[in-house]
Motif scaffolding. Structure first.
Motif, PDB file in Angstrom:
ATOM      1  N   PRO A 277     -12.127   6.702   9.441  1.00 58.24           N
ATOM      2  CA  PRO A 277     -12.563   5.375   9.900  1.00 58.24           C
ATOM      3  C   PRO A 277     -12.502   5.241  11.424  1.00 58.24           C
ATOM      4  CG  PRO A 277     -11.049   5.176   8.046  1.00 58.24           C
ATOM      5  CD  PRO A 277     -11.085   6.629   8.407  1.00 58.24           C
TER       6      PRO A 277
ATOM      7  N   ARG B   7     -17.300   1.952   2.015  1.00 59.68           N
ATOM      8  CA  ARG B   7     -15.896   1.544   1.862  1.00 59.68           C
ATOM      9  C   ARG B   7     -15.095   1.945   3.092  1.00 59.68           C
ATOM     10  NH1 ARG B   7     -14.318   2.750  -4.386  1.00 59.68           N
ATOM     11  NH2 ARG B   7     -12.234   2.725  -3.482  1.00 59.68           N
ATOM     12  N   VAL B   8     -15.340   3.177   3.526  1.00 56.83           N
ATOM     13  CA  VAL B   8     -14.623   3.675   4.693  1.00 56.83           C
ATOM     14  C   VAL B   8     -15.012   2.846   5.916  1.00 56.83           C
ATOM     15  CG1 VAL B   8     -14.205   5.715   6.102  1.00 56.83           C
ATOM     16  CG2 VAL B   8     -14.601   5.960   3.647  1.00 56.83           C
TER      17      VAL B   8
ATOM     18  N   ALA C  19      -5.553   1.023  -7.915  1.00 58.56           N
ATOM     19  CA  ALA C  19      -5.124   2.412  -7.752  1.00 58.56           C
ATOM     20  C   ALA C  19      -6.334   3.319  -7.872  1.00 58.56           C
ATOM     21  CB  ALA C  19      -4.088   2.770  -8.811  1.00 58.56           C
ATOM     22  N   THR C  20      -6.554   4.090  -6.833  1.00 57.94           N
ATOM     23  CA  THR C  20      -7.672   5.030  -6.831  1.00 57.94           C
ATOM     24  C   THR C  20      -7.113   6.438  -6.909  1.00 57.94           C
ATOM     25  OG1 THR C  20      -9.002   3.540  -5.502  1.00 57.94           O
ATOM     26  CG2 THR C  20      -9.670   5.854  -5.515  1.00 57.94           C
ATOM     27  N   MET C  21      -7.564   7.192  -7.918  1.00 57.25           N
ATOM     28  CA  MET C  21      -7.069   8.550  -8.076  1.00 57.25           C
ATOM     29  C   MET C  21      -8.128   9.576  -7.726  1.00 57.25           C
ATOM     30  SD  MET C  21      -5.855  10.907 -11.184  1.00 57.25           S
ATOM     31  CE  MET C  21      -7.222  11.976 -10.968  1.00 57.25           C
TER      32      MET C  21
ATOM     33  N   ILE D 271     -20.000   5.651  -0.848  1.00 53.67           N
ATOM     34  CA  ILE D 271     -18.596   5.798  -0.475  1.00 53.67           C
ATOM     35  C   ILE D 271     -18.376   5.460   0.995  1.00 53.67           C
ATOM     36  CG2 ILE D 271     -18.821   8.299  -0.048  1.00 53.67           C
ATOM     37  CD1 ILE D 271     -15.704   6.410  -1.333  1.00 53.67           C
TER      38      ILE D 271
ATOM     39  N   TYR E  26      -9.757   3.076 -17.212  1.00 58.89           N
ATOM     40  CA  TYR E  26      -9.475   3.810 -15.976  1.00 58.89           C
ATOM     41  C   TYR E  26     -10.335   5.050 -16.044  1.00 58.89           C
ATOM     42  CZ  TYR E  26      -6.760   5.252 -11.916  1.00 58.89           C
ATOM     43  OH  TYR E  26      -6.368   5.594 -10.647  1.00 58.89           O
TER      44      TYR E  26
ATOM     45  N   MET F  41       0.842  -1.203   0.000  1.00 55.91           N
ATOM     46  CA  MET F  41       0.000   0.000   0.000  1.00 55.91           C
ATOM     47  C   MET F  41       0.876   1.251   0.000  1.00 55.91           C
ATOM     48  SD  MET F  41      -3.407   0.972   1.330  1.00 55.91           S
ATOM     49  CE  MET F  41      -3.927   2.595   1.809  1.00 55.91           C
TER      50      MET F  41
ATOM     51  N   ARG G  82      -8.212  -4.209  -2.521  1.00 65.25           N
ATOM     52  CA  ARG G  82      -9.088  -3.115  -2.903  1.00 65.25           C
ATOM     53  C   ARG G  82      -8.811  -1.880  -2.044  1.00 65.25           C
ATOM     54  NH1 ARG G  82     -15.532  -2.328  -2.186  1.00 65.25           N
ATOM     55  NH2 ARG G  82     -15.666  -0.713  -3.764  1.00 65.25           N
ATOM     56  N   VAL G  83      -8.801  -0.714  -2.683  1.00 65.39           N
ATOM     57  CA  VAL G  83      -8.629   0.530  -1.938  1.00 65.39           C
ATOM     58  C   VAL G  83      -9.956   0.851  -1.264  1.00 65.39           C
ATOM     59  CG1 VAL G  83      -8.173   2.995  -2.104  1.00 65.39           C
ATOM     60  CG2 VAL G  83      -6.885   1.389  -3.546  1.00 65.39           C
ATOM     61  N   LEU G  84      -9.949   0.996   0.042  1.00 60.65           N
ATOM     62  CA  LEU G  84     -11.200   1.305   0.744  1.00 60.65           C
ATOM     63  C   LEU G  84     -11.322   2.797   0.987  1.00 60.65           C
ATOM     64  CD1 LEU G  84     -11.171  -1.686   3.225  1.00 60.65           C
ATOM     65  CD2 LEU G  84     -12.665  -1.387   1.251  1.00 60.65           C
ATOM     66  N   TYR G  85     -10.321   3.350   1.683  1.00 59.24           N
ATOM     67  CA  TYR G  85     -10.340   4.783   1.951  1.00 59.24           C
ATOM     68  C   TYR G  85      -9.722   5.489   0.741  1.00 59.24           C
ATOM     69  CZ  TYR G  85     -10.046   9.128   4.536  1.00 59.24           C
ATOM     70  OH  TYR G  85     -10.209  10.425   4.940  1.00 59.24           O
ATOM     71  N   PRO G  86     -10.493   6.357   0.077  1.00 58.65           N
ATOM     72  CA  PRO G  86     -10.053   6.823  -1.243  1.00 58.65           C
ATOM     73  C   PRO G  86      -9.027   7.949  -1.240  1.00 58.65           C
ATOM     74  CG  PRO G  86     -12.195   7.744  -0.716  1.00 58.65           C
ATOM     75  CD  PRO G  86     -11.835   6.836   0.424  1.00 58.65           C
ATOM     76  N   TYR G  87      -8.931   8.654  -0.125  1.00 59.25           N
ATOM     77  CA  TYR G  87      -8.028   9.813  -0.103  1.00 59.25           C
ATOM     78  C   TYR G  87      -6.700   9.432   0.542  1.00 59.25           C
ATOM     79  CZ  TYR G  87     -12.421  12.353  -0.860  1.00 59.25           C
ATOM     80  OH  TYR G  87     -13.608  12.794  -1.351  1.00 59.25           O
TER      81      TYR G  87
ATOM     82  N   MET H 142     -13.803  10.084  -8.672  1.00 59.64           N
ATOM     83  CA  MET H 142     -12.715   9.162  -8.371  1.00 59.64           C
ATOM     84  C   MET H 142     -12.441   8.278  -9.592  1.00 59.64           C
ATOM     85  SD  MET H 142     -13.510   5.889  -6.058  1.00 59.64           S
ATOM     86  CE  MET H 142     -13.568   6.706  -4.486  1.00 59.64           C
ATOM     87  N   HIS H 143     -11.153   8.159  -9.925  1.00 58.10           N
ATOM     88  CA  HIS H 143     -10.800   7.265 -11.030  1.00 58.10           C
ATOM     89  C   HIS H 143     -10.421   5.892 -10.489  1.00 58.10           C
ATOM     90  CE1 HIS H 143     -10.566  10.800 -13.621  1.00 58.10           C
ATOM     91  NE2 HIS H 143     -10.471   9.987 -14.650  1.00 58.10           N
ATOM     92  N   GLU H 144     -11.002   4.880 -11.067  1.00 60.39           N
ATOM     93  CA  GLU H 144     -10.615   3.497 -10.751  1.00 60.39           C
ATOM     94  C   GLU H 144     -10.825   2.665 -12.005  1.00 60.39           C
ATOM     95  OE1 GLU H 144     -12.797   2.131  -7.300  1.00 60.39           O
ATOM     96  OE2 GLU H 144     -11.282   2.945  -5.935  1.00 60.39           O
TER      97      GLU H 144
ATOM     98  N   CYS I 144     -17.359  12.153  -4.322  1.00 61.35           N
ATOM     99  CA  CYS I 144     -16.129  11.368  -4.157  1.00 61.35           C
ATOM    100  C   CYS I 144     -16.056  10.276  -5.224  1.00 61.35           C
ATOM    101  CB  CYS I 144     -16.075  10.776  -2.753  1.00 61.35           C
ATOM    102  SG  CYS I 144     -14.563   9.858  -2.460  1.00 61.35           S
TER     103      CYS I 144
ATOM    104  N   LYS J  93     -13.076  -0.375   6.692  1.00 56.26           N
ATOM    105  CA  LYS J  93     -11.808  -0.200   7.420  1.00 56.26           C
ATOM    106  C   LYS J  93     -12.052  -0.250   8.921  1.00 56.26           C
ATOM    107  CE  LYS J  93      -8.156   1.926   6.002  1.00 56.26           C
ATOM    108  NZ  LYS J  93      -7.085   2.479   5.169  1.00 56.26           N
TER     109      LYS J  93
END
Lengths: 293, 182, 385
Positions: C373, C294-295, B33-35, C291, C14, B1, B58-63, C184-186, C180, C298
């Motif tokens: 989180p 997802r948080v 990768a989350t941008m 969103i 992407y 990560m 998987r990316v959970l927290y995006p920032y 957001m790009h994924e 968000c 965690k």
């Protein structure tokens, strides 16, 4: 309903165009909306148009009820939104001939923004705007068309706002066809509707009609016949008049006629042409615009 | 990560750096990768930034919270973002554009005159790609092949070759710097 | 049926959530987009305007969202699949004709890329503050369907799902995402067209003069036609009978409202999709969506590391609300924890379903970002005590 015996086999000449199962209508005695509907029925009869492809869209108000009585695909929408609804309908299915039939408050009050934008884009629809100078369905409130000095329920001391000059507004916004008549000029209304339906582009017909129950009573203007007499005495047919000069003063002169009749590409024409040019074979053409009649 | 921040000023193609790297990692390196980026008037100011969170899972927290890697292509970006870099993070700087302080804690610093190299190659507009090649070499967080595969669609077709040239030059320079450091 | 391959951009991309919504719409067969640009949803409109001329559709930027929503209903009666996208202030304007769409039983999709509010609020930052407005933001009694994606990939998948549900139930369907995810790009995988199932409109095929636009079929859902095919039908925003003719009385009002509400609620089990993780034997269950879900994972993972038996539920369908499942769980668990980016909206629904049997703890973030989180974790730990 009438009590008299119906003559066997006889039918109301309007039967093909009206939802007879919804008659009697809700309009007051002396109201002018029904006469405009009659003109519309005559116009489409004379236009020899495929009725299956002709649709009517209304908003809210007395005239907004027109969609409910006409035996075509007919849409009674929300207040002010008949024009954008018709825009979506027309460009989604360009085979259709789309007529918006609604009142002055609906079309140019709450729906005013849509009116000018549909004219600007030159959406190929016909707008028949029945102007009775007030919001009649709800008891005669002040409208954007109420003449200065007229008394209406939310201007109980008389109206002090400037009203819209509708032909001027829609011409400036880009309309291809603009006419104004009164409920007295039924043959002219019929002819204008025929022309407008045939016209490729945004067409606008204002028809000034009596609201006997509210506007006339409140202003002590008499019965329906008195209002028709006012139209008779004060109407002045001036085809091609400068729309700038078409303001309506309280009980003043009514300049009527056909003011604008021009040709220019419609929204879909322009879109098709533009995309064909810039995208060439990458453009997947939308349904080609077809117009009946 | 890993959390990465690309930063600089508007017009340098900073957002592009995040996009190319994110695309390379998620489509061609089989990681996630989350941008994200800043939008609106605040994003049009002098400090421009794009953020990337890279993960095997998987990316959970995006920032990003505390970046592991910062790429700074302007003084303001450096001043603004450097203090938040992890103590053992990597800091990559265009040292023609940024006057930096000595590294704090265990931060590894890498310098490249990316914009000047781009000018030598004929167009300063590819300064960001020179930087990207350099970043790829020194961080090894993404493979150079993946990066080059990610370019079509993210740089104009007619400049694709030039961009690849810039990337390669930056990458080679990065390898050289690494060797020297060893 | 399989979708029209023309609109399907098969491959790995992407892409941000906004673009993915547009691609989902095109893949679902949407060929009419009427909208008004508003941050942070504008990229969807931009994508549509670029792509749709190449797949045989039409894009029109209307003068406002009032007109945009009206144009969609017109376009659907014109025979198209139609959608729009908006955010907070635009969503408020959409509400006017969303009511008409509910009343006319229009299959149509509205995506809301939520930002912080009220009013202009935070145009460029996320919120989940329109969740209640999504349900009943237009006046009167009706039900809609609302889905909440948690990634650009789901923006694609659920936009197709939204179209399908809207066609099955003749109901406006909302895609409730946020800034968000929208920005957001994924990685987004778009499958081949032959793997994309779409639901065709429930076309009427009987005799023309017998068509009634609002007569429920055996499954409770009336048939549709399009304008110009000779049915000479009428439709109105007024309370109406099966023919679509106005009926201004309590009897038909009763029929209309029951129909609009029941057609969704009676099919809730079929419509609702939720994702559950370790809810069996859980002491605490976290419920979230979009969103925030997802948080929340965690926090859930961390709580489990601390020895708490915590289950996790992600609402993919937010409306209709998964009442049954929440009621079942309320009997068994110590507490619910509900994080969301608002001052407490969906938490009220959870509370209603829990009906006092289990405490419900809200974790509010008021917009402009996502939860830390740790804030969710803290309340999970407290709930477990």
């Amino acid at each position: 309903m009438r009590d008299e015996k119906q003559i066997e086999g006889a039918k109301n000449p309007m039967e093909d165009f009206l939802r007879m199962d919804r008659i009697p209508h809700i309009w007051c005695p002396g109201c002018g909306i029904g006469t405009v509907v009659t003109s519309f029925a005559e116009a489409i009869q004379k236009s020899n148009i495929n009725l299956d492809k002709l649709v009517v869209v209304s908003g809210i108000g007395c005239t907004g009820r027109v969609a409910g009585y006409i035996k075509l695909d007919s849409f009674h929408t929300t207040h002010g939104r008949a024009v954008p609804f018709a825009t979506g309908l027309k460009i989604a299915n360009p085979e259709l001939t789309v007529v918006v039939f609604s009142g002055d408050g609906d079309i140019c009050g709450i729906g005013g923004n849509h009116l000018i934008h549909a004219a600007r884009r030159n959406i190929d629809i016909t707008v028949i705007c029945v102007n009775n100078f007030n919001y009649a369905m709800t008891g005669g409130q002040v409208a954007p068309t109420t003449p200065e000095g007229a008394n209406v329920s939310t201007a109980p001391y008389g109206n002090y706002e400037y009203p819209f000059n509708l032909p001027y507004l829609v011409e400036a916004s880009g309309a291809c066809y603009v006419a104004r008549w009164t409920a007295l000029h039924l043959r002219r209304v019929t002819k204008s509707i025929q022309e407008a339906i045939k016209k490729r582009g945004f067409s606008f017909i204002e028809v000034i009609t009596p609201c006997v129950t509210l506007y006339a009573r409140r202003n002590r203007l008499g019965e329906g016949l008195d209002l028709l007499k006012y139209y008779y005495d004060n109407s002045d047919i001036q085809h091609g008049a400068n729309t700038k000069d078409l303001d309506i003063k309280y009980q003043g002169k009514l300049i009527v006629g056909k003011f604008v009749d021009i040709e220019k590409p419609t929204f879909l024409d322009s879109m098709n042409k533009h995309f064909t040019k810039v995208l060439s074979d990458k453009y997947e053409p939308y349904v080609k615009e077809v117009k009946n009649g | 990560m890993a959390e990465i921040r690309f930063s600089g000023f508007g017009g340098q193609g900073i957002i592009r750096l995040g996009l190319i790297t994110g695309k390379a990692i998620s489509l061609y390196d089989n990681k996630n990768a989350t941008m994200t980026q800043s939008f609106g008037p605040e994003a049009r100011g002098s400090a421009c930034s794009s953020q990337l969170v890279v993960s095997e899972d998987r990316v959970l927290y995006p920032y990003i919270t505390k970046p592991d890697i910062i790429i700074a292509m302007s003084q303001e970006a450096y001043d603004k973002y450097e203090p938040n870099l992890q103590d053992d993070g990597i800091l990559i700087i265009d040292n023609d554009l940024v006057k930096s302080r000595p590294a704090r804690a265990k931060i590894k610093m890498y310098f490249i005159q990316a914009t000047r190299i781009a000018e030598e190659l004929g167009n300063r507009i590819i300064g960001n790609l020179v930087m990207l090649g350099f970043f790829t070499a020194v961080t090894k967080i993404v493979s150079p092949d993946a990066m080059k595969k990610a370019l079509p669609g993210l740089v104009p077709d007619r400049f694709l070759e030039l961009n690849i040239k810039g990337f390669d030059r930056g990458y080679e320079y990065g390898l050289k710097v690494l060797k020297k450091k060893k | 049926m399989k979708t029209d391959p023309k609109g399907v951009l098969t491959g790995s991309h992407y892409m941000d959530g906004d673009f993915a919504i547009a691609e989902g719409g095109l893949a679902a067969g949407c060929r009419f987009f009427g909208g008004y640009p508003i941050t942070p949803s504008t990229e969807t409109a931009e994508r549509f305007s670029e792509r749709i001329p190449k797949v045989g559709g039409i894009f029109i930027q209307m003068e406002d969202e009032l007109g945009a929503m009206a144009s969609l209903i017109g376009a659907v009666w014109g025979g198209r699949k139609a959608m729009t996208v908006t955010s907070g202030p635009g969503f408020s304007l959409i509400m006017e004709n969303l009511g008409l769409a509910a009343m006319m039983e229009i299959p149509v999709v509205v995506a809301n890329v939520q930002r912080g509010g009220p009013s202009t609020g935070l145009p460029t930052l996320p919120g989940q503050q329109d969740m209640m407005q999504a349900r009943w933001g237009s006046h009167g009694d009706y039900e809609i369907i609302a889905l909440s994606p948690d990634s650009p990939q789901e923006c694609f998948d659920l936009t197709i799902e939204a179209f399908n549900l809207s066609e099955i139930y003749r109901v406006p369907t909302l895609l409730m995402t946020d800034e968000c995810i929208g920005h957001m790009h994924e990685k987004v995988i778009i499958p081949p067209a032959e793997e994309i199932e779409v639901v065709e409109r429930k076309w009427y095929k009987g005799p023309k003069d017998k068509y009634m636009p609002y007569k429920p079929d055996k499954d409770g859902i009336p048939f549709m036609v399009k304008a110009g095919d000779g049915y000479r039908f009428h439709t109105t925003g007024l309370t109406h009978d099966y023919r679509g003719y106005p009926e201004i009385n309590a009897e038909w009002q009763d029929q209309n409202v029951r129909h609009l509400v029941d057609k969704i609620n009676n099919n809730a089990d079929k419509i609702i999709k939720i994702e559950e993780d370790k809810t069996d034997n859980a002491e605490v269950v976290v419920i979230s969506y979009g969103i925030t879900s997802r948080v929340a994972i965690k926090a859930v993972q961390e709580a489990r590391r601390n020895g708490v038996k915590v289950g996790n539920i992600r609402l993919i369908t937010v409306w209709p609300f998964p009442e049954k499942r929440i009621r079942e769980l309320a009997d068994k668990i110590k507490a619910f924890v509900v994080p969301e980016i608002n001052y407490g909206q969906i938490v009220l629904e959870v509370e209603r379903c829990a009906a006092g049997k289990a405490p419900v703890i809200k974790v509010s973030h008021l917009g402009g970002g996502v939860h830390n989180p740790d804030d969710i974790l803290r309340l999970i730990m407290e709930a477990a005590k």
